[in-house]
Every structure is written in structure tokens, then in C-alpha cells.
Design an enzyme around this catalytic site. Structure first.
Site, PDB file in Angstrom:
ATOM      1  N   HIS A  77       0.821  -1.212   0.000  1.00  0.00           N
ATOM      2  CA  HIS A  77       0.000   0.000   0.000  1.00  0.00           C
ATOM      3  C   HIS A  77       0.856   1.263   0.000  1.00  0.00           C
ATOM      4  CE1 HIS A  77      -3.409  -2.550   1.456  1.00  0.00           C
ATOM      5  NE2 HIS A  77      -4.113  -1.648   0.813  1.00  0.00           N
ATOM      6  N   GLY A  92      -4.156   2.233  -6.907  1.00  0.00           N
ATOM      7  CA  GLY A  92      -4.671   1.436  -8.012  1.00  0.00           C
ATOM      8  C   GLY A  92      -4.093   1.787  -9.372  1.00  0.00           C
ATOM      9  N   ARG A  99     -22.766   7.457 -12.058  1.00  0.00           N
ATOM     10  CA  ARG A  99     -23.088   6.075 -11.682  1.00  0.00           C
ATOM     11  C   ARG A  99     -22.521   5.757 -10.309  1.00  0.00           C
ATOM     12  NH1 ARG A  99     -20.856   2.301 -16.187  1.00  0.00           N
ATOM     13  NH2 ARG A  99     -19.074   3.695 -15.881  1.00  0.00           N
ATOM     14  N   ASP A 130      -9.090  10.291  -6.366  1.00  0.00           N
ATOM     15  CA  ASP A 130      -7.801  10.438  -7.058  1.00  0.00           C
ATOM     16  C   ASP A 130      -7.588  11.919  -7.350  1.00  0.00           C
ATOM     17  OD1 ASP A 130      -5.716  10.518  -8.963  1.00  0.00           O
ATOM     18  OD2 ASP A 130      -6.238   8.539  -9.727  1.00  0.00           O
ATOM     19  N   ASP A 147      -2.471  -9.782 -20.176  1.00  0.00           N
ATOM     20  CA  ASP A 147      -2.110 -10.957 -20.987  1.00  0.00           C
ATOM     21  C   ASP A 147      -0.601 -11.196 -20.895  1.00  0.00           C
ATOM     22  OD1 ASP A 147      -1.672 -12.891 -22.862  1.00  0.00           O
ATOM     23  OD2 ASP A 147      -2.359 -11.707 -24.585  1.00  0.00           O
TER      24      ASP A 147
END
Length: 452
Positions: free
Chosen positions: A156, A161, A264, A295, A398
Site C-alpha cells: 500500500h 490502483g 453512476r 484520485d 495478458d
């Protein structure tokens, strides 16, 4: 059953600077723990090939650590005290655990973050001396079906993120052998306020006060912490989210509010807040807080450099009584959330950072003490803490064997901890991962859907 077969220490692909790197006040208040995430992958031809998965991870991680070399270092307690830490870029590296499981990927169902998921993410003994704790931990687990998972923990203190996802994105590009590399901006001193730009406002420390406790209990958190916790992984469809947003905007003052209706997030977070208060059966005058983070990368003037690596989040709080929360329409709760977000400006962020810098001890904001023992404020009943992953570029990790079929949080929840996560399909739906005391979970689920 998960069995660790081997442990590899991964160091940077090339030599990197040995230095003590500056840690700013936004990083200093973060937990000395890791954010756990899990990636699942189905069986593929690439996983069956001679290009062994653990070798791919190890080699590409080494290259990624060269770019993000502070992650290969260790934290140390700072000589100045006050529970502050220093970042020693000493190249000690990152452990990569190679494991096998007798389960199949399909056995994990909807990937609710339970103890079965926890076994796929490396655990850390936080009573270990801090200078021995890696800043990144990785576990590759092979399943009997031929699929794999990658369990990841990032300190952290080191990354929020957006920064963590930047690291993962570069790591996967190295694994696939594609470019170009996008290096991080590593100088955390950029968050320091120059003398000529002193904030025009004073920080209100009330935002950092201890959360409310239950009415009639002197320190309800002690008893509330002992109660068993359940976890649910629920889905809200695009249609359900639009219904909530439309309800929230019924009484929105478009004329005097710039025409931007409730988002939203503001609608869904308000709905979850109201549902938890209703499920918990609070008395009308029960104080309740909704905690989340904003943020501030683009709130600062000038904005932080692109690809800034570190923490750029400010804690935000909306408060109400349960009686008011439930007797008023959802738009009233959305308005409280909007008002809290609108307080995040260049001045308020700089005042917040300056305030933290002057604190004699930053340890109160952590969930573990300096010896790794649990402590800290309790954000559970009657409160709620929501982490939104809605705006993050989550998917597409990926490593050369196809995109993940699932990305989600590991079991890191306390009572009231909630994640709002866009679904992998990108169809406008959200997954809601929530931890609640078991006695209230069934009621919460009912209210979540019945109240739409």
C-alpha cells in the site's frame, strides 16, 4: 489444496541505483500491508507450450522491476520516528511462489473472494521486521484443468490502483515481448508544495476523526470487530444502474449545478450506503459515515506528471444519520457524496498533505501497529468504506497465454468494506464485493435488489 512447489527470488534485470528514496506524506499514512488481487486464466495452447509459465513470469518480472526498481527494495523505519518509513532501493528483489492446486478454475464459481481465493495469493507475516518484508509478492498456481492463477500483492505504501495497474501492464508487455515500455515517474517529491504556492485554505482535521460508533455503546468497535464476517460478490446490471441513477437524479437541480447529473458511482454508492444502514437496523439518530477515496492526480495545478508512481488519493467522507439517509430519497445521499467529492481541489489537497507532514505520528491511520499487530480505527458497523475500480483500466493482463477470465480483490475485507468493479464484459454492469457481519448479509442482498 494448494501446495507451494518452489520459491524464486526475482531481482532487477540490470543494476539499479542504490539509494534511499523520498516517501511523501500521502504514502506515509498507508498500511504496511499489501493490496491483494487475483487473476485467473483458462487453459490455452500457450500454457501447454514449452515456454514454461513460471519462466515467462520470472523473466518479465525482472525486466518490469528494472523500470519500477523501488519495488525491488524494502521499507525501513525512519530515524525521525513518528511511525514514518524510508524506502531503501537495495535490490533485494521479489519472491515468486510456484504452486499447484487440485482444484479446477471452474471450482471457484463466481470468484467470490473467500478463503479459497486467499490460498492463491501469498500471505505475509507482518510481525516480521519491516526491512525483511518484500514490497511485491507473486504466486503462480497451476490447476488440474490446465488453467492458472496469478496472485499478486503490492505494498500500500508503494502504489495506489492506477500505479499498480501501470506496473502490471508493463510487466505483461515484457512477457509478450511487445513495446514500447512506458516508464513510471518515480520522484515523489513532486507532491511537495513549493513555498510560493502555500494553500489558501486550512485543512479541516475533522475529516480524519474516528468513525462513529453505535448509539449507546461507548466503544462498540471492540465488540463489533469480534462478530463473524461474510462476503458476497453481487452483480448490478447496466439497466439496474441506470434505474438507480435516474431515481437519484429525479430531484437534481440541473439549472444551478452545471447540468451534470449524479454519476453512476454517486448513485450506486448512495444505494449501497442506504441498504447497509437498513440491513443493520440502525436507530434513526445513528450517525453513519461513508468513506471513500478520490484520485487527485488531475485536481492539482499543475496536474501530476503522467504515469506518476505512488499514492495520489485523498480520503473523503460523507456523513448522515440513518434516519435521514432512509427517510429521504436516494438523491439526497448522492448529493452528500457529490458535496464530499467537490471539496477535493488543489488547495484542499495541498492543505491535507501539509497537515499530514506536520503530524507527530502517522501510525494512527494504519490498521497494524509498528510490530505488525492489528489496531486502528474501525470502519464497520455503523459505517461503510467503498473502493471504486470503475475508472481503472483493469482488464487485458495478458502474459502471453490470453487475457484473464477474472480479475478481482483478494480477501482483504473488514465489516463494511466494499468494492465496485466494472464487469469484464464491458457492458456497463458492475460487480459489488462486500464484507458485512453475517447476521446482516441476507437482508442487505434483499434490499440491494428490491430497492432498485
Amino acid at each position: 489444496m494448494v501446495t507451494v512447489k518452489a520459491t524464486h527470488t526475482v531481482r532487477t534485470a540490470e543494476p539499479t541505483p542504490e539509494e534511499i528514496m523520498y516517501i511523501n506524506s500521502c504514502d506515509q499514512i498507508k498500511d504496511i500491508t499489501h493490496t491483494p488481487t487475483i487473476y485467473f486464466y483458462k487453459k490455452s495452447a500457450a500454457l501447454d507450450s514449452e515456454n514454461d509459465a513460471v519462466s515467462v513470469l520470472r523473466d518479465s518480472l525482472s525486466k518490469a522491476l528494472f523500470l519500477f526498481y523501488p519495488l525491488a527494495g524494502r521499507l525501513n523505519w525512519a530515524a525521525e520516528g513518528g511511525s514514518r518509513v524510508e524506502l531503501h532501493c537495495n535490490g533485494k528483489g521479489v519472491p515468486l511462489f510456484e504452486a499447484e492446486s487440485d482444484a479446477a478454475v471452474d471450482d471457484f464459481g463466481d470468484f467470490t473472494p473467500t478463503a479459497a481465493i486467499q490460498a492463491l495469493i501469498p500471505s505475509v507475516d507482518y510481525t516480521t521486521p519491516i526491512d525483511e518484508i518484500p514490497l511485491v509478492i507473486v504466486q503462480l498456481t497451476r490447476f488440474r484443468c490446465g488453467g492458472v492463477s496469478v496472485g499478486l500483492g503490492i505494498s500500500h505504501v508503494m502504489a495506489d490502483g492506477p500505479s499498480a495497474l501501470h506496473f502490471v501492464d508493463e510487466w505483461t508487455k515484457f512477457a509478450r515481448g511487445v513495446g514500447p515500455a512506458v516508464p513510471p515517474f518515480l520522484d515523489r517529491r513532486v507532491l511537495e508544495t513549493p513555498p510560493e504556492k502555500a494553500p489558501a485554505v486550512k485543512f479541516d482535521p475533522a475529516v480524519l476523526r474516528r468513525p462513529p460508533t453505535l448509539v449507546g455503546e461507548d466503544d462498540s468497535s471492540l465488540e463489533q470487530r469480534k462478530k463473524p464476517i461474510g462476503v458476497a460478490f453481487l452483480t448490478l446490471t447496466k439497466l439496474q444502474i441506470e434505474k438507480l441513477r435516474n431515481k437519484a437524479n429525479l430531484d437534481f437541480d440541473y439549472e444551478n449545478s452545471g447540468g451534470r447529473g449524479y454519476s453512476r458511482f454517486e448513485a450506486v454508492a448512495a444505494h449501497i450506503w442506504r441498504c447497509t444502514s437498513k440491513a443493520r437496523g440502525h436507530v434513526a439518530d445513528q450517525q453513519t459515515s461513508l468513506h471513500f477515496v478520490a484520485d487527485f492526480r488531475n485536481k492539482l495545478q499543475p496536474p501530476l506528471p503522467k504515469n506518476y508512481f505512488g499514492n495520489a488519493l485523498i480520503r473523503v467522507e460523507a456523513t448522515d444519520t440513518s434516519g435521514s439517509l432512509l427517510s429521504n430519497p436516494i438523491g439526497a445521499a448522492s448529493r452528500k457524496i457529490r458535496e464530499a467529492v467537490e471539496k477535493v481541489t488543489d488547495d484542499t489537497v495541498r492543505a491535507y498533505l501539509d497537515y499530514l507532514k506536520e503530524l507527530p505520528d502517522v501510525g494512527r491511520f494504519r490498521s497494524l501497529d509498528n510490530n505488525g499487530r492489528p489496531k486502528g480505527d474501525f470502519y464497520g458497523n455503523p459505517n461503510l468504506a467503498i473502493i471504486s475500480w470503475m475508472s481503472l483500466p483493469l482488464y487485458g493482463a495478458d502474459f502471453g497465454w490470453g487475457n484473464e477470465i477474472h480479475l478481482g480483490p483478494g480477501p482483504m475485507g473488514f465489516d463494511g468494506k466494499t468494492f465496485i468493479i466494472p464487469t469484464r464484459e464491458g457492458d456497463g454492469s458492475f460487480n459489488v464485493a462486500i464484507w458485512l457481519q453475517e447476521e446482516y448479509m441476507a437482508a442487505f442482498k434483499n434490499f440491494l435488489y428490491d430497492g432498485i
